[in-house]
Design an enzyme around this catalytic site. Structure first.
Site, PDB file in Angstrom:
ATOM      1  N   SER A  49     -33.065-106.045 -58.070  1.00  0.00           N
ATOM      2  CA  SER A  49     -33.785-106.373 -58.875  1.00  0.00           C
ATOM      3  C   SER A  49     -33.761-107.542 -60.765  1.00  0.00           C
ATOM      4  CB  SER A  49     -35.401-106.676 -58.853  1.00  0.00           C
ATOM      5  OG  SER A  49     -35.043-105.035 -59.314  1.00  0.00           O
ATOM      6  N   LYS A  97     -37.686-102.301 -64.866  1.00  0.00           N
ATOM      7  CA  LYS A  97     -37.715-104.140 -65.210  1.00  0.00           C
ATOM      8  C   LYS A  97     -36.924-103.814 -66.961  1.00  0.00           C
ATOM      9  CE  LYS A  97     -39.245-105.184 -61.264  1.00  0.00           C
ATOM     10  NZ  LYS A  97     -38.294-105.791 -59.696  1.00  0.00           N
TER      11      LYS A  97
END
Length: 205
Positions: A49, A97
């Site tokens: 990701s 993230k």
């Protein structure tokens, strides 16, 4: 020939040296433990990701003084605990993230240029992986205002990242720290940038 007094002094000096070395070793071990426990931790990257910033198998070191002592900034790469429902059973409890929106920020995507906008400012994101044939940094449109005490986070590999677009905001209280360096494999050693040239131009909400 050394007298018994000289021999005793030498023996005493050797014992003091050994004692000092032992104290140094114990102090170093305690300091190392405290640093690992309260200042920095290492994390393994299990997913794609955050490609190409972070690859599967990378290890990063996280500064745990963020955000308790050092404030969060837009563009920071952070590790945070699963706020609930982000991870499936068996996937662990931590995610990584990039911070896109701070409390109070208005975040939207995607404008006519396909780029992200924060507080009305278009943010160039050179780290985002965009598939061939599109200029959009997100496959979905969204427009949110980040509540107090929350963050809006997204992966750099936007087309293969389950992030705030699907799961919503992340409580600041769930942030473990800011990732600042890749330590493994050796060939991947690198400092992680928050891309200040892109993010420092964003106005306050």
């Amino acid at each position: 020939m050394a007298s018994s007094g000289q021999t005793a002094r030498r023996r005493g000096g050797s014992l003091r040296l050994l004692r000092d070395i032992a104290i140094i070793i114990v102090a170093a071990l305690i300091a190392s433990f405290l640093v690992r426990s309260y200042l920095v931790r290492s994390f393994y990257i299990p997913s794609a990701s955050m490609e190409n910033t972070l690859l599967i198998g990378d290890r990063v070191v996280v500064n745990e003084l963020v955000p308790g002592v050092v404030p969060l900034q837009r563009g920071d790469v952070i590790v945070f605990k699963d706020p609930g429902g982000w991870l499936s059973a068996g996937e662990g409890n931590d995610l990584i993230k990039r911070v896109i929106g701070l409390p109070g920020d208005h975040v939207s995507c995607c404008g006519t240029t396909g780029q992200l906008s924060v507080n009305g400012h278009t943010v160039p994101e050179p780290y985002v992986v965009v598939p061939a044939g599109t200029n959009r940094v997100s496959s979905t449109n969204f427009q949110v205002t980040v509540p107090q005490g929350k963050l809006w986070v997204m992966g750099d590999n936007r087309y293969d990242s389950a992030d705030s677009r699907m799961h919503g905001f992340v409580p600041v209280s769930d942030v473990v720290g800011r990732a600042f360096v890749i330590t493994w494999p050796v060939s991947r050693w690198n400092l992680l940038s928050r891309y200040p040239a892109s993010w420092d131009a964003v106005p306050k909400p």
